[in-house]
Design a protein around this motif. Structure first.
Motif, mmCIF file in Angstrom:
data_model
loop_
_atom_site.group_PDB
_atom_site.id
_atom_site.type_symbol
_atom_site.label_atom_id
_atom_site.label_comp_id
_atom_site.label_asym_id
_atom_site.label_seq_id
_atom_site.Cartn_x
_atom_site.Cartn_y
_atom_site.Cartn_z
ATOM 1 N N ARG A 97 15.700 14.752 -15.458
ATOM 2 C CA ARG A 97 16.956 14.412 -16.185
ATOM 3 C C ARG A 97 18.130 15.342 -15.757
ATOM 4 O O ARG A 97 19.100 14.929 -15.872
ATOM 5 C CB ARG A 97 16.664 14.030 -17.541
ATOM 6 N N VAL A 98 17.802 16.566 -16.166
ATOM 7 C CA VAL A 98 18.616 17.572 -15.839
ATOM 8 C C VAL A 98 19.376 17.808 -14.582
ATOM 9 O O VAL A 98 20.545 17.965 -14.428
ATOM 10 C CB VAL A 98 18.116 18.879 -16.503
ATOM 11 N N ALA A 99 18.388 17.564 -13.681
ATOM 12 C CA ALA A 99 18.962 17.619 -12.120
ATOM 13 C C ALA A 99 19.938 16.635 -11.925
ATOM 14 O O ALA A 99 20.784 16.718 -11.354
ATOM 15 C CB ALA A 99 17.533 17.472 -11.237
ATOM 16 N N ASP A 100 19.616 15.300 -12.432
ATOM 17 C CA ASP A 100 20.498 14.164 -12.284
ATOM 18 C C ASP A 100 21.724 14.639 -12.947
ATOM 19 O O ASP A 100 22.789 14.215 -12.575
ATOM 20 C CB ASP A 100 19.831 12.984 -12.751
ATOM 21 N N ALA A 101 21.773 15.009 -14.193
ATOM 22 C CA ALA A 101 22.975 15.448 -14.842
ATOM 23 C C ALA A 101 23.837 16.323 -14.199
ATOM 24 O O ALA A 101 25.039 16.301 -14.207
ATOM 25 C CB ALA A 101 22.932 15.621 -16.295
ATOM 26 N N LEU A 102 23.192 17.314 -13.581
ATOM 27 C CA LEU A 102 24.006 18.436 -12.893
ATOM 28 C C LEU A 102 24.561 17.905 -11.585
ATOM 29 O O LEU A 102 25.836 18.333 -11.196
ATOM 30 C CB LEU A 102 23.093 19.653 -12.607
ATOM 31 N N TYR A 103 23.678 17.009 -11.101
ATOM 32 C CA TYR A 103 24.505 16.457 -9.803
ATOM 33 C C TYR A 103 25.500 15.525 -10.096
ATOM 34 O O TYR A 103 26.567 15.437 -9.359
ATOM 35 C CB TYR A 103 23.174 15.754 -9.065
ATOM 36 N N LEU A 104 25.560 14.782 -11.081
ATOM 37 C CA LEU A 104 26.548 13.529 -11.298
ATOM 38 C C LEU A 104 27.648 14.025 -12.225
ATOM 39 O O LEU A 104 28.746 13.192 -12.347
ATOM 40 C CB LEU A 104 25.650 12.520 -12.220
ATOM 41 N N ASN A 105 27.476 15.206 -12.752
ATOM 42 C CA ASN A 105 28.685 15.538 -13.757
ATOM 43 C C ASN A 105 29.162 17.003 -13.375
ATOM 44 O O ASN A 105 28.739 17.499 -12.398
ATOM 45 C CB ASN A 105 28.195 15.637 -15.091
ATOM 46 N N VAL A 106 30.375 17.211 -13.823
ATOM 47 C CA VAL A 106 31.198 18.398 -13.680
ATOM 48 C C VAL A 106 30.759 19.446 -14.922
ATOM 49 O O VAL A 106 30.839 19.052 -16.013
ATOM 50 C CB VAL A 106 32.449 18.480 -13.533
ATOM 51 N N PHE A 107 30.285 20.541 -14.572
ATOM 52 C CA PHE A 107 30.001 21.577 -15.533
ATOM 53 C C PHE A 107 30.741 22.913 -15.295
ATOM 54 O O PHE A 107 31.035 23.190 -13.823
ATOM 55 C CB PHE A 107 28.593 22.057 -15.739
ATOM 56 N N PRO A 108 30.891 23.825 -16.098
ATOM 57 C CA PRO A 108 31.543 24.974 -15.753
ATOM 58 C C PRO A 108 30.855 25.875 -14.915
ATOM 59 O O PRO A 108 29.454 25.878 -14.785
ATOM 60 C CB PRO A 108 31.989 25.731 -17.061
ATOM 61 N N ASN A 109 31.756 26.911 -14.184
ATOM 62 C CA ASN A 109 30.964 27.641 -12.964
ATOM 63 C C ASN A 109 30.114 28.814 -13.900
ATOM 64 O O ASN A 109 30.380 29.208 -14.917
ATOM 65 C CB ASN A 109 31.998 28.309 -12.141
ATOM 66 N N GLY A 110 28.815 29.204 -13.503
ATOM 67 C CA GLY A 110 28.469 30.257 -14.110
ATOM 68 C C GLY A 110 26.819 29.877 -14.047
ATOM 69 O O GLY A 110 26.512 28.822 -13.484
ATOM 70 N N VAL A 111 26.004 30.669 -14.606
ATOM 71 C CA VAL A 111 24.666 30.629 -14.650
ATOM 72 C C VAL A 111 24.523 30.354 -16.252
ATOM 73 O O VAL A 111 24.870 31.026 -17.150
ATOM 74 C CB VAL A 111 23.767 32.065 -14.104
ATOM 75 N N TYR A 112 23.700 29.321 -16.644
ATOM 76 C CA TYR A 112 23.350 28.717 -17.780
ATOM 77 C C TYR A 112 21.806 28.590 -18.079
ATOM 78 O O TYR A 112 21.138 28.231 -17.207
ATOM 79 C CB TYR A 112 24.304 27.642 -18.365
ATOM 80 N N HIS A 113 21.310 28.818 -19.350
ATOM 81 C CA HIS A 113 20.186 28.096 -19.802
ATOM 82 C C HIS A 113 20.464 26.701 -20.040
ATOM 83 O O HIS A 113 21.521 26.320 -20.239
ATOM 84 C CB HIS A 113 19.571 28.635 -21.016
ATOM 85 N N ILE A 114 19.281 25.730 -19.989
ATOM 86 C CA ILE A 114 19.587 24.450 -20.177
ATOM 87 C C ILE A 114 20.073 24.041 -21.452
ATOM 88 O O ILE A 114 21.040 23.066 -21.790
ATOM 89 C CB ILE A 114 18.223 23.657 -19.853
#
Length: 52
Positions: A4-21
């Motif tokens: 689910r997280v992988a799908d969301a990361l692939y399908l949406n735009v998030f800020p650049n950087g390294v984040y915890h889920i």
């Protein structure tokens, strides 16, 4: 959960950087089906935490 997280990361735009889920996603915003399959257990120094 990982799928689910992988799908969301692939399908949406998030800020650049390294984040915890938990910095990008809120458990309350997840579909009910995901929450049925997920359990959360908190421990402090190996002792289960129970909210009073």
């Amino acid at each position: 959960m990982t799928a689910r997280v992988a799908d969301a990361l692939y399908l949406n735009v998030f800020p650049n950087g390294v984040y915890h889920i938990d910095q990008l996603f809120d458990l309350d915003a997840l579909p009910d089906k995901v929450l049925e399959d997920v359990s959360v257990e908190m421990r402090i120094n190996g002792i289960p935490y129970r909210d009073k």
